[in-house]
Write an enzyme that holds these catalytic residues in place. Sequence first.
Site, PDB file in Angstrom:
ATOM      1  N   ARG A  81       0.847  -1.188   0.000  1.00 52.94           N
ATOM      2  CA  ARG A  81       0.000   0.000   0.000  1.00 52.94           C
ATOM      3  C   ARG A  81       0.893   1.253   0.000  1.00 52.94           C
ATOM      4  NH1 ARG A  81      -3.911  -0.066   5.006  1.00 52.94           N
ATOM      5  NH2 ARG A  81      -5.004  -1.718   3.886  1.00 52.94           N
ATOM      6  N   ARG A 150      -1.875   6.770   9.650  1.00 50.73           N
ATOM      7  CA  ARG A 150      -1.979   6.226   8.288  1.00 50.73           C
ATOM      8  C   ARG A 150      -2.108   7.340   7.245  1.00 50.73           C
ATOM      9  NH1 ARG A 150      -3.899   0.953   8.226  1.00 50.73           N
ATOM     10  NH2 ARG A 150      -3.119  -0.184  10.031  1.00 50.73           N
ATOM     11  N   LYS A 216      -3.719   1.350  14.915  1.00 48.92           N
ATOM     12  CA  LYS A 216      -3.677   2.308  13.800  1.00 48.92           C
ATOM     13  C   LYS A 216      -4.356   3.625  14.166  1.00 48.92           C
ATOM     14  CE  LYS A 216      -6.085  -0.697  11.273  1.00 48.92           C
ATOM     15  NZ  LYS A 216      -6.990  -1.355  10.308  1.00 48.92           N
ATOM     16  N   LYS A 218      -6.042   7.284  12.258  1.00 48.90           N
ATOM     17  CA  LYS A 218      -6.421   7.817  10.936  1.00 48.90           C
ATOM     18  C   LYS A 218      -6.884   9.268  11.015  1.00 48.90           C
ATOM     19  CE  LYS A 218      -7.548   3.298   9.141  1.00 48.90           C
ATOM     20  NZ  LYS A 218      -8.561   2.403   8.553  1.00 48.90           N
ATOM     21  N   CYS A 437     -15.288  -3.354  -0.144  1.00 51.77           N
ATOM     22  CA  CYS A 437     -13.891  -3.577   0.222  1.00 51.77           C
ATOM     23  C   CYS A 437     -13.319  -4.718  -0.622  1.00 51.77           C
ATOM     24  CB  CYS A 437     -13.797  -3.928   1.702  1.00 51.77           C
ATOM     25  SG  CYS A 437     -14.403  -5.588   2.053  1.00 51.77           S
ATOM     26  N   CYS A 443      -7.890 -10.884   1.018  1.00 50.50           N
ATOM     27  CA  CYS A 443      -7.971 -10.488   2.415  1.00 50.50           C
ATOM     28  C   CYS A 443      -8.146 -11.698   3.320  1.00 50.50           C
ATOM     29  CB  CYS A 443      -9.124  -9.507   2.636  1.00 50.50           C
ATOM     30  SG  CYS A 443      -9.217  -9.053   4.374  1.00 50.50           S
ATOM     31  N   CYS A 482     -16.310  -8.459   6.022  1.00 48.61           N
ATOM     32  CA  CYS A 482     -16.265  -8.770   7.449  1.00 48.61           C
ATOM     33  C   CYS A 482     -16.556  -7.482   8.213  1.00 48.61           C
ATOM     34  CB  CYS A 482     -14.899  -9.365   7.829  1.00 48.61           C
ATOM     35  SG  CYS A 482     -13.636  -8.133   8.181  1.00 48.61           S
ATOM     36  N   CYS A 486     -13.869  -1.860   6.142  1.00 45.09           N
ATOM     37  CA  CYS A 486     -12.928  -1.144   5.275  1.00 45.09           C
ATOM     38  C   CYS A 486     -13.627  -0.287   4.222  1.00 45.09           C
ATOM     39  CB  CYS A 486     -11.967  -2.121   4.623  1.00 45.09           C
ATOM     40  SG  CYS A 486     -10.972  -3.007   5.850  1.00 45.09           S
TER      41      CYS A 486
HETATM   42 FE1  SRM Z   1      -8.990  -2.001   6.202  1.00 40.55          FE
HETATM   43  C1  SRM Z   1      -7.618  -4.585   7.884  1.00 40.55           C
HETATM   44  C2  SRM Z   1      -8.158  -3.385   3.291  1.00 40.55           C
HETATM   45  C3  SRM Z   1      -9.712   0.893   4.671  1.00 40.55           C
HETATM   46  C4  SRM Z   1     -10.717  -0.996   8.971  1.00 40.55           C
HETATM   47  N1  SRM Z   1      -7.991  -3.666   5.691  1.00 40.55           N
HETATM   48  C5  SRM Z   1      -7.463  -4.595   6.540  1.00 40.55           C
HETATM   49  C6  SRM Z   1      -6.626  -5.606   5.788  1.00 40.55           C
HETATM   50  C7  SRM Z   1      -5.217  -5.133   5.770  1.00 40.55           C
HETATM   51  C8  SRM Z   1      -6.737  -7.051   6.265  1.00 40.55           C
HETATM   52  C9  SRM Z   1      -5.775  -7.570   7.294  1.00 40.55           C
HETATM   53  O1  SRM Z   1      -5.547  -6.923   8.322  1.00 40.55           O
HETATM   54  O2  SRM Z   1      -5.293  -8.683   7.087  1.00 40.55           O
HETATM   55  C10 SRM Z   1      -7.278  -5.496   4.386  1.00 40.55           C
HETATM   56  C11 SRM Z   1      -6.391  -5.879   3.223  1.00 40.55           C
HETATM   57  C12 SRM Z   1      -7.231  -6.536   2.164  1.00 40.55           C
HETATM   58  C13 SRM Z   1      -6.551  -6.724   0.889  1.00 40.55           C
HETATM   59  O3  SRM Z   1      -6.453  -7.876   0.440  1.00 40.55           O
HETATM   60  O4  SRM Z   1      -6.152  -5.756   0.264  1.00 40.55           O
HETATM   61  C14 SRM Z   1      -7.826  -4.083   4.429  1.00 40.55           C
HETATM   62  N2  SRM Z   1      -8.830  -1.329   4.347  1.00 40.55           N
HETATM   63  C15 SRM Z   1      -8.565  -2.085   3.258  1.00 40.55           C
HETATM   64  C16 SRM Z   1      -8.809  -1.313   1.977  1.00 40.55           C
HETATM   65  C17 SRM Z   1      -7.842  -1.682   0.869  1.00 40.55           C
HETATM   66  C18 SRM Z   1     -10.261  -1.534   1.554  1.00 40.55           C
HETATM   67  C19 SRM Z   1     -10.625  -1.091   0.170  1.00 40.55           C
HETATM   68  O5  SRM Z   1     -11.253  -1.905  -0.487  1.00 40.55           O
HETATM   69  O6  SRM Z   1     -10.327   0.033  -0.232  1.00 40.55           O
HETATM   70  C20 SRM Z   1      -8.669   0.114   2.515  1.00 40.55           C
HETATM   71  C21 SRM Z   1      -7.270   0.622   2.482  1.00 40.55           C
HETATM   72  C22 SRM Z   1      -7.161   1.958   3.088  1.00 40.55           C
HETATM   73  C23 SRM Z   1      -5.857   2.646   2.916  1.00 40.55           C
HETATM   74  O7  SRM Z   1      -5.539   2.988   1.790  1.00 40.55           O
HETATM   75  O8  SRM Z   1      -5.186   2.899   3.922  1.00 40.55           O
HETATM   76  C24 SRM Z   1      -9.103  -0.081   3.959  1.00 40.55           C
HETATM   77  N3  SRM Z   1      -9.953  -0.296   6.751  1.00 40.55           N
HETATM   78  C25 SRM Z   1     -10.245   0.740   5.923  1.00 40.55           C
HETATM   79  C26 SRM Z   1     -11.216   1.600   6.532  1.00 40.55           C
HETATM   80  C27 SRM Z   1     -11.844   2.837   5.908  1.00 40.55           C
HETATM   81  C28 SRM Z   1     -11.132   4.082   6.268  1.00 40.55           C
HETATM   82  O9  SRM Z   1     -10.081   4.046   6.911  1.00 40.55           O
HETATM   83  O10 SRM Z   1     -11.630   5.133   5.914  1.00 40.55           O
HETATM   84  C29 SRM Z   1     -11.523   1.043   7.769  1.00 40.55           C
HETATM   85  C30 SRM Z   1     -12.587   1.557   8.759  1.00 40.55           C
HETATM   86  C31 SRM Z   1     -12.175   2.758   9.489  1.00 40.55           C
HETATM   87  C32 SRM Z   1     -11.454   2.401  10.742  1.00 40.55           C
HETATM   88  O11 SRM Z   1     -10.260   2.126  10.678  1.00 40.55           O
HETATM   89  O12 SRM Z   1     -12.087   2.346  11.796  1.00 40.55           O
HETATM   90  C33 SRM Z   1     -10.716  -0.142   7.896  1.00 40.55           C
HETATM   91  N4  SRM Z   1      -9.106  -2.649   8.120  1.00 40.55           N
HETATM   92  C34 SRM Z   1      -9.925  -2.122   9.083  1.00 40.55           C
HETATM   93  C35 SRM Z   1      -9.832  -2.945  10.262  1.00 40.55           C
HETATM   94  C36 SRM Z   1     -10.585  -2.715  11.593  1.00 40.55           C
HETATM   95  C37 SRM Z   1      -9.824  -1.780  12.427  1.00 40.55           C
HETATM   96  C38 SRM Z   1     -10.436  -1.465  13.772  1.00 40.55           C
HETATM   97  O13 SRM Z   1      -9.659  -1.125  14.651  1.00 40.55           O
HETATM   98  O14 SRM Z   1     -11.614  -1.483  13.970  1.00 40.55           O
HETATM   99  C39 SRM Z   1      -8.933  -3.989   9.953  1.00 40.55           C
HETATM  100  C40 SRM Z   1      -8.492  -5.140  10.867  1.00 40.55           C
HETATM  101  C41 SRM Z   1      -7.462  -4.762  11.850  1.00 40.55           C
HETATM  102  O15 SRM Z   1      -6.897  -3.674  11.849  1.00 40.55           O
HETATM  103  O16 SRM Z   1      -7.213  -5.602  12.705  1.00 40.55           O
HETATM  104  C42 SRM Z   1      -8.513  -3.772   8.599  1.00 40.55           C
HETATM  105 FE1  SF4 Z   2     -10.936  -7.575   4.563  1.00 42.00          FE
HETATM  106 FE2  SF4 Z   2     -12.885  -7.186   6.272  1.00 42.00          FE
HETATM  107 FE3  SF4 Z   2     -11.461  -5.125   5.402  1.00 42.00          FE
HETATM  108 FE4  SF4 Z   2     -13.127  -6.293   3.771  1.00 42.00          FE
HETATM  109  S1  SF4 Z   2     -13.697  -5.251   5.656  1.00 42.00           S
HETATM  110  S2  SF4 Z   2     -10.981  -5.762   3.294  1.00 42.00           S
HETATM  111  S3  SF4 Z   2     -13.021  -8.394   4.393  1.00 42.00           S
HETATM  112  S4  SF4 Z   2     -10.693  -6.764   6.636  1.00 42.00           S
END
Ligand code: SRM
Ligand code: SF4
Length: 572
Positions: A81, A150, A216, A218, A437, A443, A482, A486
Amino acid sequence: MSNPILKAPDGKPSDVERIKEESNYLRGTLKEVMLDRISAGIPDDDNRLMKHHGSYLQDDRDLRTERQKQKLEPAYQFMLRVRLPGGVATPAQWLTMDQLGNQYGNGTLKLTTRQTFQMHGILKWNMKSTIQAIHASLMDTIAACGDVNRNVMCISNPYQSEIHSEVYEWSKKLSEYLLPRTRAYHEIWLDEEKVAGTPEADEVEPMYGPLYLPRKFKIGIAVPPSNDIDVFSQDLGLIAVVQDGKLTGFNIAIGGGMGMSHGDKETYPQLSKVIGFCTPDQILEVAEKVITIQRDYGNRSKRKNARFKYTVDRLGVENVKEELENRLGWRLPEARDFSFEDNGDRYGWVKGLQDQWHFTLFVEGGRITDFENYKLMTGLREIAKVHTGEFRLTANQNLIIANVSEDKKQEITNLLNQYGMLNSQNVSAIRRNSMACVALPTCGLAMAEAERYLPLLMDKIDQIADENGLQNEEITVRMTGCPNGCARHALGEIGFIGKAPGKYNMYLGAAFDGSRLSKMYRENIGEEEILKELKILFPKYAKERLEGEHFGDFVIRSGVIEATTDGTNFHH
Ligand code: SRM
Ligand code: SF4
């Protein structure tokens, strides 16, 4: 003086805390394990550290069972990323990403919900070359993942172009200022020599310290009336205050986040709360102090409750505000008035300042590739070759071809046309407001499909919308594989969260402008039931809505669902 009632939770630190502590500032054994050719994977501890360098080890889940049967190790590959504040990339940077995506990745690029590029499918032996090429193109992947600040988001919508360049500069400054200071990234990926001696902790990471953050963090900047970056979902949301076309400062909102776990009511999505105002030149200091509060009081023993939103809810927003003022040494002035209209993008050509044009392209699921009948990746490559402005990745996974001069506009329109991109804009308003997502196959946390499935579900949802004359109604739909959220599922007027293959929890009632969370409407349902529900809800909305009433508001007013007034009652 710190407020004596503020306390970090007791409890044994989580294993990730140990890994960070023992890592010598995010080095671990990454340098060595990346050279090891016996396995395409890396050990778990190093994978945890890898995140801080912008990457995760994944395996192709479509191939998992087959490889298990053949007694092979999983099809390991890395996701990478980029750190791209505000989502702005030059045409040369676009061409770099395009080339790397094809040479080392899986022939695709993902435009993420935080306005950056992700590549999937990179093999371990190609990681260093990929990161070096990104670096040579004046980008990096530092802190794109991990327990640090981030990618900083920033409005991208071109109809507010007069203020864009100013707030974009602040997103870059914030991103730079809050970067980890360790040289680990440069040593591991860019072959920088290690400096001899062991410096003191506060010399290496003056803000983060050796343990970095509990989780993390943001930050995003919105400019009303557009809430395209979903400012209330950020740990630290900044709402630009603009007077007479000039940026006078930011309202500060703290404690938002989307993630939760199924069945665990101690986890929930939450919206941030506005606590005051600061001028632009105070913003770096404010962000730094907010982060240090989370550093000192965040939960380091339970990662599920470690995000800043839980710290704020546990300590109380007023106490956190007071602590922030103590650390700043000055009081935050009252927040200024603001109002948002929507959290989506507007499509097509828009004229901005100085006769510059901007084209917003709908990119379904944010995936750039050459589809069988739609050569999107090639088309954008051809545009990048002639484009003299910039690309802007939006928070809704779309793309803006920005700052196109009058004399280039026709050439770019011709390319958009030639590669089917103009045609691809003729989709329903609901689809244009949909987002999914990544989920399967890359993922590791996905419980159900999202990006690969939502377009198919949208075909059927479109049909129901058509039958009810709703094809031009803007309704936001968000699907995640899930509950991590995201695609910011809890801010979709219709939200789907994956539970199991083919099964989703369905949510309703979020606000169109991103200012209210949704609530669960149906649990664990498949496509047939989803469509059945919409066949009841859409006709009702078509007949009974008030003038200009959004779907998310309608379902609450008409008693279909109760409003979520705070994240703490999301599960009620
Ligand atoms: Fe996310 C984890 C993809 C935005 C909340 N996110 C992941 C991971 C890295 C899975 C992992 O930990 O093994 C995913 C990788 C999937 C893959 O195969 O690419 C993933 N997140 C994404 C992306 C690529 C989704 C998308 O389709 O665009 C986004 C990349 C953002 C970036 O460029 O930095 C993405 N993730 C978000 C957002 C939206 C936002 O930030 O505006 C959220 C919700 C906001 C938040 O953080 O509360 C988000 N991702 C999570 C979480 C839950 C975090 C939490 O503390 O609640 C995880 C899991 C974790 O961190 O344990 C996670
Ligand atoms: Fe993966 Fe869940 Fe984030 Fe979708 S919402 S990219 S399934 S961690």
